[in-house]
Design a protein around this motif. Sequence first.
Motif, PDB file in Angstrom:
ATOM      1  N   GLN A  97       0.825  -1.211   0.000  1.00  0.00           N
ATOM      2  CA  GLN A  97       0.000   0.000   0.000  1.00  0.00           C
ATOM      3  C   GLN A  97       0.861   1.263   0.000  1.00  0.00           C
ATOM      4  N   LYS A  98       2.021   1.168   0.615  1.00  0.00           N
ATOM      5  CA  LYS A  98       2.919   2.330   0.651  1.00  0.00           C
ATOM      6  C   LYS A  98       3.345   2.761  -0.746  1.00  0.00           C
ATOM      7  N   LEU A  99       3.453   1.794  -1.664  1.00  0.00           N
ATOM      8  CA  LEU A  99       3.880   2.103  -3.025  1.00  0.00           C
ATOM      9  C   LEU A  99       2.913   3.050  -3.723  1.00  0.00           C
ATOM     10  N   TYR A 100       1.668   3.031  -3.308  1.00  0.00           N
ATOM     11  CA  TYR A 100       0.642   3.850  -3.963  1.00  0.00           C
ATOM     12  C   TYR A 100       0.136   4.993  -3.083  1.00  0.00           C
ATOM     13  N   ASP A 101       0.729   5.121  -1.901  1.00  0.00           N
ATOM     14  CA  ASP A 101       0.319   6.182  -0.976  1.00  0.00           C
ATOM     15  C   ASP A 101       1.058   7.471  -1.334  1.00  0.00           C
ATOM     16  N   ILE A 102       0.306   8.484  -1.763  1.00  0.00           N
ATOM     17  CA  ILE A 102       0.941   9.738  -2.195  1.00  0.00           C
ATOM     18  C   ILE A 102       1.644  10.454  -1.037  1.00  0.00           C
ATOM     19  N   LYS A 103       1.314  10.088   0.191  1.00  0.00           N
ATOM     20  CA  LYS A 103       1.925  10.730   1.355  1.00  0.00           C
ATOM     21  C   LYS A 103       3.288  10.127   1.699  1.00  0.00           C
ATOM     22  N   GLU A 104       3.561   8.947   1.169  1.00  0.00           N
ATOM     23  CA  GLU A 104       4.822   8.280   1.472  1.00  0.00           C
ATOM     24  C   GLU A 104       5.968   8.916   0.683  1.00  0.00           C
ATOM     25  N   PRO A 105       7.137   9.091   1.289  1.00  0.00           N
ATOM     26  CA  PRO A 105       8.298   9.644   0.569  1.00  0.00           C
ATOM     27  C   PRO A 105       8.676   8.742  -0.612  1.00  0.00           C
ATOM     28  N   GLU A 106       8.993   9.382  -1.724  1.00  0.00           N
ATOM     29  CA  GLU A 106       9.303   8.608  -2.929  1.00  0.00           C
ATOM     30  C   GLU A 106      10.550   7.752  -2.748  1.00  0.00           C
ATOM     31  N   LEU A 107      11.530   8.260  -2.005  1.00  0.00           N
ATOM     32  CA  LEU A 107      12.755   7.502  -1.792  1.00  0.00           C
ATOM     33  C   LEU A 107      12.478   6.179  -1.073  1.00  0.00           C
ATOM     34  N   GLU A 108      11.527   6.214  -0.148  1.00  0.00           N
ATOM     35  CA  GLU A 108      11.173   4.986   0.569  1.00  0.00           C
ATOM     36  C   GLU A 108      10.490   3.993  -0.375  1.00  0.00           C
ATOM     37  N   LYS A 109       9.621   4.509  -1.237  1.00  0.00           N
ATOM     38  CA  LYS A 109       8.959   3.644  -2.221  1.00  0.00           C
ATOM     39  C   LYS A 109       9.987   2.992  -3.146  1.00  0.00           C
ATOM     40  N   ILE A 110      10.945   3.793  -3.596  1.00  0.00           N
ATOM     41  CA  ILE A 110      11.977   3.287  -4.501  1.00  0.00           C
ATOM     42  C   ILE A 110      12.800   2.194  -3.813  1.00  0.00           C
ATOM     43  N   ILE A 112      11.814   0.184  -1.436  1.00  0.00           N
ATOM     44  CA  ILE A 112      10.981  -1.023  -1.343  1.00  0.00           C
ATOM     45  C   ILE A 112      10.959  -1.759  -2.683  1.00  0.00           C
ATOM     46  N   ALA A 113      10.728  -0.999  -3.749  1.00  0.00           N
ATOM     47  CA  ALA A 113      10.657  -1.604  -5.080  1.00  0.00           C
ATOM     48  C   ALA A 113      11.996  -2.233  -5.465  1.00  0.00           C
ATOM     49  N   HIS A 114      13.087  -1.532  -5.156  1.00  0.00           N
ATOM     50  CA  HIS A 114      14.421  -2.040  -5.505  1.00  0.00           C
ATOM     51  C   HIS A 114      14.699  -3.361  -4.785  1.00  0.00           C
ATOM     52  N   LYS A 115      14.293  -3.447  -3.531  1.00  0.00           N
ATOM     53  CA  LYS A 115      14.515  -4.672  -2.757  1.00  0.00           C
ATOM     54  C   LYS A 115      13.766  -5.842  -3.388  1.00  0.00           C
ATOM     55  N   ILE A 116      12.545  -5.596  -3.798  1.00  0.00           N
ATOM     56  CA  ILE A 116      11.744  -6.662  -4.404  1.00  0.00           C
ATOM     57  C   ILE A 116      12.353  -7.112  -5.729  1.00  0.00           C
ATOM     58  N   PHE A 117      12.828  -6.155  -6.528  1.00  0.00           N
ATOM     59  CA  PHE A 117      13.431  -6.534  -7.807  1.00  0.00           C
ATOM     60  C   PHE A 117      14.734  -7.295  -7.605  1.00  0.00           C
ATOM     61  N   SER A 118      15.433  -6.999  -6.531  1.00  0.00           N
ATOM     62  CA  SER A 118      16.645  -7.751  -6.220  1.00  0.00           C
ATOM     63  C   SER A 118      16.307  -9.214  -5.944  1.00  0.00           C
ATOM     64  N   ILE A 119      15.141  -9.422  -5.336  1.00  0.00           N
ATOM     65  CA  ILE A 119      14.688 -10.793  -5.055  1.00  0.00           C
ATOM     66  C   ILE A 119      14.187 -11.462  -6.338  1.00  0.00           C
ATOM     67  N   MET A 130      13.430   2.872  -9.066  1.00  0.00           N
ATOM     68  CA  MET A 130      12.941   4.187  -9.476  1.00  0.00           C
ATOM     69  C   MET A 130      12.043   4.074 -10.706  1.00  0.00           C
ATOM     70  N   VAL A 131      12.466   3.286 -11.699  1.00  0.00           N
ATOM     71  CA  VAL A 131      11.673   3.100 -12.917  1.00  0.00           C
ATOM     72  C   VAL A 131      10.331   2.461 -12.581  1.00  0.00           C
ATOM     73  N   ALA A 132      10.360   1.450 -11.735  1.00  0.00           N
ATOM     74  CA  ALA A 132       9.121   0.764 -11.355  1.00  0.00           C
ATOM     75  C   ALA A 132       8.135   1.708 -10.683  1.00  0.00           C
ATOM     76  N   ILE A 133       8.618   2.496  -9.743  1.00  0.00           N
ATOM     77  CA  ILE A 133       7.747   3.426  -9.022  1.00  0.00           C
ATOM     78  C   ILE A 133       7.205   4.503  -9.966  1.00  0.00           C
ATOM     79  N   LYS A 134       8.054   4.974 -10.864  1.00  0.00           N
ATOM     80  CA  LYS A 134       7.613   6.000 -11.813  1.00  0.00           C
ATOM     81  C   LYS A 134       6.501   5.483 -12.704  1.00  0.00           C
ATOM     82  N   LEU A 135       6.606   4.242 -13.147  1.00  0.00           N
ATOM     83  CA  LEU A 135       5.591   3.672 -14.026  1.00  0.00           C
ATOM     84  C   LEU A 135       4.321   3.305 -13.262  1.00  0.00           C
ATOM     85  N   LEU A 136       4.496   2.699 -12.092  1.00  0.00           N
ATOM     86  CA  LEU A 136       3.330   2.261 -11.328  1.00  0.00           C
ATOM     87  C   LEU A 136       2.570   3.438 -10.731  1.00  0.00           C
ATOM     88  N   GLY A 137       3.293   4.500 -10.405  1.00  0.00           N
ATOM     89  CA  GLY A 137       2.658   5.625  -9.732  1.00  0.00           C
ATOM     90  C   GLY A 137       2.121   6.696 -10.654  1.00  0.00           C
TER      91      GLY A 137
END
Length: 225
Positions: A97-110, A112-119, A130-137
């Motif tokens: 949910q944080k990935l889509y929460d406009i109140k969450e800092p973008e750096l934190e979203k990035i 989270i996304a980077h960690k998942i892509f590493s997995i 960063m690319v993932a968050i930019k496209l999804l958001g």
Amino acid sequence: MALSDLLYPDNPKRRQELIHLHQELLDCMSTNFQATNELAGVLNEHLGCTITHIQMRESSTVKENCDIIIQAMSEIQHQVQKIDSDMKEKLEPVLYQKLYDIKEPELEKIAIAHKIFSILLGEVTSTAGMVAIKLLGSNLLTLTVSKLISLLAQIGASVLGGISITVLGLGIEMILHAILGAVERNQLLAAVRSYEQHLAEFKAASEKYQHAIREVTSLVRQQVQ
């Protein structure tokens, strides 16, 4: 001079106008091909996608080239939706949910996304999150691409669809010379109006699409520098 030109002197002018509009449409389509390939390249390099690059076919009709772009855009939509599904599956609901929460800092979203892509992918680039968050958001795929796909389908199904993308090809000659007199004049006027209507909408949607892609690719270039 053709008999129809003698009867209706404005026909030559209409013909030139039609050819000019046709070229405008092709230029706009060509730019969309380039933008789509640019976005596909970013997805392939940073998010592990395998989207095939596309190329305009000069020997094909407007509709056939519209179908090529539609297929590529639909594949991009599918790949981004898959990325979203993978994240939803791997992340705890609160983090997702944080990935889509406009109140969450973008750096934190990035992060989270980077960690998942590493997995998901193992070794990933520093810009993957960063690319993932930019496209999804953004509304690039939810609104912009969907609008452009709809317009491309309309253009393909219209009187423009059967015209060869080569301006001096058989398709344009069929419109310009197939019939004579008042019937030809009406056909030309209808074709010009159809071009003008579709081109105005198509150009506006294309500009939004290309702007959204530039936002993503410029961020990637900044990271590389």
